[in-house]
Design a protein around this motif. Sequence first.
Motif, mmCIF file in Angstrom:
data_model
loop_
_atom_site.group_PDB
_atom_site.id
_atom_site.type_symbol
_atom_site.label_atom_id
_atom_site.label_comp_id
_atom_site.label_asym_id
_atom_site.label_seq_id
_atom_site.Cartn_x
_atom_site.Cartn_y
_atom_site.Cartn_z
ATOM 1 N N VAL A 13 -3.163 -1.285 -2.273
ATOM 2 C CA VAL A 13 -3.381 -0.522 -3.494
ATOM 3 C C VAL A 13 -2.138 0.342 -3.460
ATOM 4 O O VAL A 13 -1.710 1.010 -2.357
ATOM 5 C CB VAL A 13 -4.641 0.260 -3.200
ATOM 6 N N LYS A 14 -1.648 0.654 -4.708
ATOM 7 C CA LYS A 14 -0.672 1.668 -4.879
ATOM 8 C C LYS A 14 -1.084 2.554 -6.009
ATOM 9 O O LYS A 14 -1.497 2.322 -6.921
ATOM 10 C CB LYS A 14 0.617 0.804 -5.486
ATOM 11 N N ILE A 15 -1.077 4.072 -5.440
ATOM 12 C CA ILE A 15 -1.521 4.873 -6.541
ATOM 13 C C ILE A 15 -0.417 5.987 -6.568
ATOM 14 O O ILE A 15 0.073 6.572 -5.509
ATOM 15 C CB ILE A 15 -2.982 5.399 -5.929
ATOM 16 N N GLY A 16 -0.164 6.364 -7.716
ATOM 17 C CA GLY A 16 0.701 7.491 -8.175
ATOM 18 C C GLY A 16 0.536 8.577 -7.886
ATOM 19 O O GLY A 16 -0.702 9.251 -7.740
ATOM 20 N N ARG A 17 1.526 9.514 -8.055
ATOM 21 C CA ARG A 17 1.358 11.171 -7.835
ATOM 22 C C ARG A 17 0.473 11.508 -8.951
ATOM 23 O O ARG A 17 0.686 11.199 -9.948
ATOM 24 C CB ARG A 17 2.865 11.860 -7.688
ATOM 25 N N GLY A 18 -0.133 12.559 -8.569
ATOM 26 C CA GLY A 18 -1.130 13.366 -9.480
ATOM 27 C C GLY A 18 -2.264 12.677 -9.829
ATOM 28 O O GLY A 18 -3.229 13.350 -10.753
ATOM 29 N N THR A 19 -2.528 11.571 -9.385
ATOM 30 C CA THR A 19 -3.806 10.786 -9.651
ATOM 31 C C THR A 19 -4.841 11.185 -8.871
ATOM 32 O O THR A 19 -4.605 11.422 -7.608
ATOM 33 C CB THR A 19 -3.530 9.384 -9.707
ATOM 34 N N THR A 38 0.891 -1.250 0.173
ATOM 35 C CA THR A 38 -0.114 -0.095 -0.112
ATOM 36 C C THR A 38 0.709 1.291 -0.116
ATOM 37 O O THR A 38 1.794 1.477 0.852
ATOM 38 C CB THR A 38 -0.822 0.138 1.157
ATOM 39 N N GLU A 39 0.747 2.109 -1.138
ATOM 40 C CA GLU A 39 1.504 3.562 -1.389
ATOM 41 C C GLU A 39 0.380 4.243 -1.954
ATOM 42 O O GLU A 39 0.222 4.021 -3.066
ATOM 43 C CB GLU A 39 2.819 2.902 -2.036
ATOM 44 N N ILE A 40 0.184 5.138 -1.299
ATOM 45 C CA ILE A 40 -1.161 6.221 -1.896
ATOM 46 C C ILE A 40 -0.524 7.538 -1.771
ATOM 47 O O ILE A 40 -0.286 8.072 -0.910
ATOM 48 C CB ILE A 40 -2.453 6.049 -0.979
ATOM 49 N N TYR A 41 -0.151 8.033 -3.161
ATOM 50 C CA TYR A 41 0.397 9.314 -3.116
ATOM 51 C C TYR A 41 -0.722 10.178 -3.910
ATOM 52 O O TYR A 41 -0.229 11.382 -4.286
ATOM 53 C CB TYR A 41 1.844 9.181 -3.991
ATOM 54 N N GLY A 42 -1.424 9.791 -4.599
ATOM 55 C CA GLY A 42 -2.582 10.527 -5.176
ATOM 56 C C GLY A 42 -3.556 10.959 -4.319
ATOM 57 O O GLY A 42 -3.588 10.727 -2.914
ATOM 58 N N ALA A 43 -4.807 11.512 -4.659
ATOM 59 C CA ALA A 43 -5.613 12.141 -3.883
ATOM 60 C C ALA A 43 -7.090 11.238 -3.930
ATOM 61 O O ALA A 43 -7.492 11.142 -5.043
ATOM 62 C CB ALA A 43 -5.774 13.668 -4.167
ATOM 63 N N ARG A 103 -10.242 -2.088 -4.865
ATOM 64 C CA ARG A 103 -10.013 -3.125 -3.976
ATOM 65 C C ARG A 103 -8.745 -3.892 -4.547
ATOM 66 O O ARG A 103 -8.571 -4.376 -5.569
ATOM 67 C CB ARG A 103 -11.165 -4.084 -4.135
ATOM 68 N N GLY A 104 -7.530 -3.977 -3.600
ATOM 69 C CA GLY A 104 -6.432 -4.495 -4.011
ATOM 70 C C GLY A 104 -6.446 -6.035 -4.174
ATOM 71 O O GLY A 104 -7.172 -6.723 -3.680
ATOM 72 N N PRO A 105 -5.208 -6.685 -4.614
ATOM 73 C CA PRO A 105 -4.165 -5.852 -5.279
ATOM 74 C C PRO A 105 -4.179 -5.140 -6.435
ATOM 75 O O PRO A 105 -4.824 -5.728 -7.333
ATOM 76 C CB PRO A 105 -2.971 -6.909 -5.322
ATOM 77 N N VAL A 106 -4.148 -3.772 -6.459
ATOM 78 C CA VAL A 106 -4.190 -3.023 -7.629
ATOM 79 C C VAL A 106 -2.995 -2.115 -7.759
ATOM 80 O O VAL A 106 -2.641 -1.612 -6.621
ATOM 81 C CB VAL A 106 -5.481 -2.295 -7.382
ATOM 82 N N VAL A 107 -2.605 -1.662 -8.849
ATOM 83 C CA VAL A 107 -1.663 -0.682 -8.983
ATOM 84 C C VAL A 107 -2.108 0.508 -10.028
ATOM 85 O O VAL A 107 -2.571 0.056 -11.219
ATOM 86 C CB VAL A 107 -0.098 -1.258 -9.245
ATOM 87 N N ILE A 108 -2.006 1.617 -9.597
ATOM 88 C CA ILE A 108 -2.536 2.787 -10.528
ATOM 89 C C ILE A 108 -1.365 3.793 -10.750
ATOM 90 O O ILE A 108 -0.624 4.065 -9.732
ATOM 91 C CB ILE A 108 -3.889 3.540 -9.895
ATOM 92 N N GLY A 109 -1.098 4.006 -11.898
ATOM 93 C CA GLY A 109 -0.007 4.971 -12.053
ATOM 94 C C GLY A 109 -0.384 6.535 -11.618
ATOM 95 O O GLY A 109 -1.308 6.815 -11.065
ATOM 96 N N GLU A 110 0.613 7.295 -12.455
ATOM 97 C CA GLU A 110 0.622 8.637 -11.996
ATOM 98 C C GLU A 110 -0.283 9.591 -13.146
ATOM 99 O O GLU A 110 -0.510 9.009 -14.092
ATOM 100 C CB GLU A 110 1.997 9.273 -12.189
ATOM 101 N N ASN A 111 -1.081 10.372 -12.516
ATOM 102 C CA ASN A 111 -1.701 11.337 -13.440
ATOM 103 C C ASN A 111 -2.930 10.820 -14.028
ATOM 104 O O ASN A 111 -3.314 11.060 -15.238
ATOM 105 C CB ASN A 111 -0.736 12.161 -14.385
ATOM 106 N N CYS A 112 -3.538 9.951 -13.412
ATOM 107 C CA CYS A 112 -4.854 9.442 -13.688
ATOM 108 C C CYS A 112 -6.000 10.008 -13.165
ATOM 109 O O CYS A 112 -5.797 10.699 -12.242
ATOM 110 C CB CYS A 112 -4.713 7.652 -13.396
#
Length: 357
Positions: A258-264, A242-247, A272-281
């Motif tokens: 769940v991993k969510i990138g910056r700017g998302t 779990t790493e959530i950098y987005g909002a 519902r994980g496991p899920v990975v989401i990139g940046e600026n989504c």
Amino acid sequence: MKALILSGGKGTRLRPLTYTGAKQLVPVANKPILWYGIEGIVAAGITDIGIVISPETGEEVKNLTGNGDRFGASITYILQEEPAGLAHAVKIAQPFLGDSPFIMYLGDNLIQNDLTPFLHDFKTHHLDALILLRPVENPTAFGVAKVDESGRVLQLVEKPQVPPSNLALVGIYYFSPNVHEAIAQIQPSARGELEITDAIQNLIDRAQPVESRILDGWWLDTGKKDDLLSANQIILDSDVRTEIYGALDESSQAIGRVKIGRGTTVKNSSIRGPVVIGENCHLENCFIGPYSSIADNVRLIDVDLEHSVILQEAKIEGIHQRIVDSLIGRRAHLGAARPRPKALRFMVGDDCQIELA
């Protein structure tokens, strides 16, 4: 010790996606397949790496992967003008390889095992070749090895009608420089290619030391959509934290790993994980189910998604049926005119636009 990674080929089993890109760069858990091999090789202490590329996708591989600095390695790119076989790739790479022993790694393979113990066995046993094997249910679809009780290789057969065993060749090989002499002595096969299995058989026929080791972890050849989705599932299961950098807004929730990138940004959505989401989504009114990977700059609105891989800059909007077991290419755009009654499965290449009506 050097490494040779093969990143050419046409990727016909992943078309239409690979009409416009290299199959080795298709992401698994938002990382190109090729990079897993590079990281595994560097972890084994090998940092001098040659990558064989094709005219069609070579520039893409070079631009994304770079000179090796990000991996702590030095990468040399070697152009193979036509797909003339794995042994041919070694032949054209001989100026890079010189008199060094090397590991040859097919760039669309993923394995769970650490490469280091096999490298240790290769060196301490003074072998000319060490091949990795894995039991499979359908050996007629693979190169197959016949071995004795000690692991010494007695015979290799390419896609045999009557397999001598159920032990398939994994796309990872350790070679001494003597393999170059073996390649020089073989002829093209019926399909017009210099086969690495023929070169290894030549070593066996000349009583050179050739041994095998059995993989006890998983092995995935990601050349097909379902294999790639399986690889994505396994990597997400084992690697995602779990790493959530987005909002996420107040109406959204992320459950599990769940991993969510910056700017998302995530609005009124459940993940519902496991899920990975990139940046600026941008995700809005969505349910993102387990084993989904969403790359950078993806837009999802009114989407129910599970066990799927979405590549960069794709847009999916207004599809109210669940999307499962799907691979959606870069910049693809999927939309719906009205709801439809069943779950949907897709394999969509880059730059496509699909509307359900």
